[in-house]
Design a protein around this motif. Structure first.
Motif, mmCIF file in Angstrom:
data_model
loop_
_atom_site.group_PDB
_atom_site.id
_atom_site.type_symbol
_atom_site.label_atom_id
_atom_site.label_comp_id
_atom_site.label_asym_id
_atom_site.label_seq_id
_atom_site.Cartn_x
_atom_site.Cartn_y
_atom_site.Cartn_z
ATOM 1 N N SER A 79 -56.479 18.017 7.031
ATOM 2 C CA SER A 79 -55.030 17.836 7.129
ATOM 3 C C SER A 79 -54.586 17.060 5.902
ATOM 4 C CB SER A 79 -54.700 17.050 8.403
ATOM 5 O OG SER A 79 -53.316 16.817 8.481
ATOM 6 N N HIS A 120 -51.108 15.515 3.388
ATOM 7 C CA HIS A 120 -49.701 15.113 3.352
ATOM 8 C C HIS A 120 -49.353 14.621 1.951
ATOM 9 C CE1 HIS A 120 -49.513 15.224 7.734
ATOM 10 N NE2 HIS A 120 -50.703 14.644 7.705
ATOM 11 N N TYR A 177 -50.608 11.592 -2.538
ATOM 12 C CA TYR A 177 -51.211 12.653 -1.745
ATOM 13 C C TYR A 177 -52.339 12.062 -0.906
ATOM 14 C CZ TYR A 177 -48.724 15.443 -5.150
ATOM 15 O OH TYR A 177 -47.740 15.982 -5.946
#
Length: 69
Positions: free
Chosen positions: A45, A47, A59
């Motif tokens: 995952s 973001h 990041y």
């Protein structure tokens, strides 16, 4: 004396960097390290957010490693 080896079945690691190339390099490096522990990627995952103090994008990624079957 009792000697016992347990396998790591699940491992979650967190990474962050100010550019995608560095983040990818950190993750790739840890993938190679975890191969020795017989772990492979189960889920990733990621973001991106704007970091106001650094005035650039930050990041981050969460990588879930699981034991190879």
């Amino acid at each position: 004396m009792d000697f016992r080896l347990d396998l790591i079945e699940n491992k979650v690691e967190f990474f962050e960097a100010y550019d995608l190339k560095t983040l990818e390099h950190k993750i790739d490096q840890q993938i190679e390290n975890n191969k020795g522990l017989l772990l492979e990627i189960h889920h990733i995952s990621h973001h991106a957010v704007f970091h106001p103090k650094a005035e650039k994008m930050l990041y981050s990624a969460v990588v879930h490693f699981k034991a190879k079957k």
